[in-house]
Design a protein around this motif. Structure first.
Motif, mmCIF file in Angstrom:
data_model
loop_
_atom_site.group_PDB
_atom_site.id
_atom_site.type_symbol
_atom_site.label_atom_id
_atom_site.label_comp_id
_atom_site.label_asym_id
_atom_site.label_seq_id
_atom_site.Cartn_x
_atom_site.Cartn_y
_atom_site.Cartn_z
ATOM 1 N N TYR A 24 0.843 -1.193 0.000
ATOM 2 C CA TYR A 24 0.000 0.000 0.000
ATOM 3 C C TYR A 24 0.881 1.246 0.000
ATOM 4 C CZ TYR A 24 1.095 0.205 5.005
ATOM 5 O OH TYR A 24 1.752 0.280 6.210
ATOM 6 N N ILE A 25 0.305 2.347 -0.439
ATOM 7 C CA ILE A 25 1.031 3.616 -0.513
ATOM 8 C C ILE A 25 0.657 4.483 0.689
ATOM 9 C CG2 ILE A 25 1.475 5.686 -1.891
ATOM 10 C CD1 ILE A 25 2.421 3.131 -3.227
ATOM 11 N N GLN A 26 1.655 4.951 1.395
ATOM 12 C CA GLN A 26 1.442 5.873 2.516
ATOM 13 C C GLN A 26 2.504 6.961 2.457
ATOM 14 O OE1 GLN A 26 2.011 4.368 6.568
ATOM 15 N NE2 GLN A 26 0.218 5.517 7.207
ATOM 16 N N ASP A 27 2.032 8.211 2.449
ATOM 17 C CA ASP A 27 2.956 9.352 2.353
ATOM 18 C C ASP A 27 3.893 9.206 1.147
ATOM 19 O OD1 ASP A 27 1.871 10.395 4.697
ATOM 20 O OD2 ASP A 27 3.273 9.274 5.953
ATOM 21 N N GLU A 28 3.285 8.779 0.040
ATOM 22 C CA GLU A 28 3.984 8.625 -1.243
ATOM 23 C C GLU A 28 5.064 7.544 -1.215
ATOM 24 O OE1 GLU A 28 5.381 12.395 -2.598
ATOM 25 O OE2 GLU A 28 3.365 13.275 -2.726
ATOM 26 N N ALA A 49 2.731 -4.815 3.563
ATOM 27 C CA ALA A 49 2.043 -5.296 4.765
ATOM 28 C C ALA A 49 2.104 -6.811 4.867
ATOM 29 C CB ALA A 49 0.591 -4.831 4.759
ATOM 30 N N LEU A 50 2.053 -7.486 3.707
ATOM 31 C CA LEU A 50 2.185 -8.944 3.653
ATOM 32 C C LEU A 50 3.183 -9.298 2.562
ATOM 33 C CD1 LEU A 50 -1.470 -10.311 3.959
ATOM 34 C CD2 LEU A 50 0.298 -10.320 5.711
ATOM 35 N N ASN A 51 3.998 -10.309 2.833
ATOM 36 C CA ASN A 51 5.077 -10.643 1.909
ATOM 37 C C ASN A 51 5.082 -12.142 1.610
ATOM 38 O OD1 ASN A 51 7.349 -10.646 0.346
ATOM 39 N ND2 ASN A 51 8.747 -9.947 1.946
ATOM 40 N N GLU A 52 4.446 -12.524 0.480
ATOM 41 C CA GLU A 52 4.425 -13.898 -0.008
ATOM 42 C C GLU A 52 3.969 -14.892 1.065
ATOM 43 O OE1 GLU A 52 8.129 -14.884 -1.876
ATOM 44 O OE2 GLU A 52 7.832 -13.473 -3.512
ATOM 45 N N VAL A 53 2.794 -14.646 1.606
ATOM 46 C CA VAL A 53 2.204 -15.510 2.637
ATOM 47 C C VAL A 53 1.402 -16.626 1.984
ATOM 48 C CG1 VAL A 53 0.503 -15.606 4.499
ATOM 49 C CG2 VAL A 53 2.134 -13.710 4.391
ATOM 50 N N SER A 54 1.598 -17.840 2.447
ATOM 51 C CA SER A 54 0.803 -18.989 2.009
ATOM 52 C C SER A 54 0.221 -19.680 3.237
ATOM 53 C CB SER A 54 1.655 -19.978 1.208
ATOM 54 O OG SER A 54 2.072 -19.409 -0.017
ATOM 55 N N LEU A 55 -1.072 -20.029 3.138
ATOM 56 C CA LEU A 55 -1.768 -20.597 4.289
ATOM 57 C C LEU A 55 -3.041 -21.280 3.823
ATOM 58 C CD1 LEU A 55 -2.262 -20.745 7.426
ATOM 59 C CD2 LEU A 55 -3.361 -18.503 7.214
ATOM 60 N N ASN A 56 -3.313 -22.471 4.356
ATOM 61 C CA ASN A 56 -4.570 -23.161 4.096
ATOM 62 C C ASN A 56 -5.325 -23.359 5.396
ATOM 63 O OD1 ASN A 56 -4.203 -23.489 1.280
ATOM 64 N ND2 ASN A 56 -2.876 -25.255 1.630
ATOM 65 N N LEU A 74 -9.871 -6.102 0.921
ATOM 66 C CA LEU A 74 -8.657 -5.699 0.211
ATOM 67 C C LEU A 74 -8.347 -6.747 -0.852
ATOM 68 C CD1 LEU A 74 -6.363 -4.698 3.236
ATOM 69 C CD2 LEU A 74 -7.728 -3.154 1.805
ATOM 70 N N MET A 75 -7.668 -6.328 -1.907
ATOM 71 C CA MET A 75 -7.246 -7.238 -2.962
ATOM 72 C C MET A 75 -5.728 -7.421 -2.897
ATOM 73 S SD MET A 75 -9.803 -8.310 -4.679
ATOM 74 C CE MET A 75 -11.070 -8.136 -3.425
ATOM 75 N N PRO A 76 -5.233 -8.645 -3.045
ATOM 76 C CA PRO A 76 -3.773 -8.848 -2.996
ATOM 77 C C PRO A 76 -3.054 -8.152 -4.138
ATOM 78 C CG PRO A 76 -4.897 -10.866 -3.699
ATOM 79 C CD PRO A 76 -5.964 -9.911 -3.266
ATOM 80 N N THR A 77 -1.875 -7.638 -3.855
ATOM 81 C CA THR A 77 -1.038 -7.061 -4.898
ATOM 82 C C THR A 77 -0.557 -8.166 -5.838
ATOM 83 O OG1 THR A 77 -0.321 -5.370 -3.315
ATOM 84 C CG2 THR A 77 0.993 -5.622 -5.335
ATOM 85 N N SER A 78 -0.246 -9.312 -5.261
ATOM 86 C CA SER A 78 0.103 -10.494 -6.046
ATOM 87 C C SER A 78 -0.287 -11.731 -5.252
ATOM 88 C CB SER A 78 1.600 -10.516 -6.378
ATOM 89 O OG SER A 78 2.379 -10.587 -5.198
ATOM 90 N N GLY A 79 -0.370 -12.862 -5.933
ATOM 91 C CA GLY A 79 -0.823 -14.082 -5.288
ATOM 92 C C GLY A 79 -2.333 -14.221 -5.357
ATOM 93 N N ASP A 80 -2.848 -15.300 -4.788
ATOM 94 C CA ASP A 80 -4.275 -15.594 -4.878
ATOM 95 C C ASP A 80 -4.844 -16.031 -3.535
ATOM 96 O OD1 ASP A 80 -5.077 -15.515 -7.859
ATOM 97 O OD2 ASP A 80 -3.191 -16.641 -7.858
ATOM 98 N N ILE A 81 -6.090 -15.593 -3.289
ATOM 99 C CA ILE A 81 -6.855 -16.048 -2.135
ATOM 100 C C ILE A 81 -8.160 -16.636 -2.644
ATOM 101 C CG2 ILE A 81 -8.040 -15.377 -0.007
ATOM 102 C CD1 ILE A 81 -6.020 -13.170 0.333
#
Length: 278
Positions: free
Chosen positions: A14-18, A23-30, A58-65
């Motif tokens: 996400y963008i904050q103060d330009e 916030a999440l970095n390549e998380v995988s979980l079932n 929210l929508m992931p920047t990359s990856g799938d839920i």
């Protein structure tokens, strides 16, 4: 058991103060059907972001839920996803929309186009499950914080979800209100066989969870059963997290040379240990 929620290689920025922040970095979980999963972590660890991704807020920047095989990236799936995976937030006042309890619980199924007769049955059923049936004619603002949160949970239940995601639902409650809500969560999981994802910073709320995920800097730092996680007191402390008070006491007693298991979770277990050691 099949997967209710599947999270694969999910990153959220996400963008904050330009500036771009991760916030999440390549998380995988079932998450399995009927599971009671707890997610803990200090503020900024990514746990609340993860909950909002699970519900399509929210929508992931990359990856799938995928929620029940429905990908959150597909806009046509969002309505079905939110019916299947209900969301309960911190502040119950932000979730109550009507001036009478039963009308508030009816709001969700009404928007789903459920018939009036079915709505009546669902409202009574949901209020009964959370122990609030006797309050259905009350005004929400007359209720305690714990009672309001139980009404918010009933409103989700009335939509007949298969999974409930709770994002720090007791953060704004007093100890009595916390107990009410936690007992409700346990009842939904054990007796109603509902999948629960409980995000919290209160360690004593999750000693009965099936599995605990510890988040740190947008990644999964630890994963295991509560007893496995909470026995690692020093590691949790390094992650700026507490352990249940009774576990901390056992840990300190063990350090002082007293013959006692350091992975105790409950008062009853502590009493039994001390009794046996005598």
């Amino acid at each position: 058991m099949k997967d209710v929620i599947s999270i694969k290689d999910v990153t959220y920025r996400y963008i904050q103060d330009e500036e771009e922040n991760t916030a999440l970095n390549e998380v995988s979980l079932n998450i399995k059907e009927g599971e009671f999963l707890a997610i803990i972590g200090h503020n900024g660890s990514g746990k609340s972001t993860l909950s909002k991704l699970m519900n399509g807020i929210l929508m992931p920047t990359s990856g799938d839920i995928k929620i029940f095989d429905l990908n959150t990236k597909d806009p046509e799936n969002i309505w079905k996803i939110r019916q299947s995976a209900g969301m309960v937030f911190q502040n119950p006042d932000n979730q109550l929309v009507a001036t009478i309890v039963e009308e508030d619980v009816a709001f969700g199924p009404e928007n789903l186009g459920v018939s009036p007769k079915e709505i009546r049955q669902r409202v009574d059923w949901a209020l009964d499950i959370v122990g609030m049936l006797d309050y259905k004619k009350q005004k929400p603002h007359q209720l305690s914080g714990g009672q309001k949160q139980r009404i918010a949970i009933a409103g989700i239940l009335a939509m007949k979800p298969r999974c409930i995601i709770l994002d720090e639902p007791t953060a704004m409650l007093d100890p009595s209100g916390r107990r009410e809500v936690i007992n409700t969560i346990k009842h939904l999981n054990k007796d109603e066989k509902m999948t629960i994802v409980h995000i919290t910073h209160y360690m004593d709320e999750i000693v009965d969870a099936d599995r605990v995920i510890v988040m740190e800097k947008g990644k999964i730092a630890m994963e295991g059963k509560p007893r496995e996680i909470f026995s690692q007191v020093e590691k949790l402390t390094s992650l700026r997290l507490d352990v249940p008070q009774i576990t901390e006491l056992a840990f300190e007693l063990s350090k002082e040379g007293i013959d006692i298991d350091s992975n105790i979770l409950t008062v009853d277990e502590m009493v039994n240990q001390l009794w046996q050691s005598n």
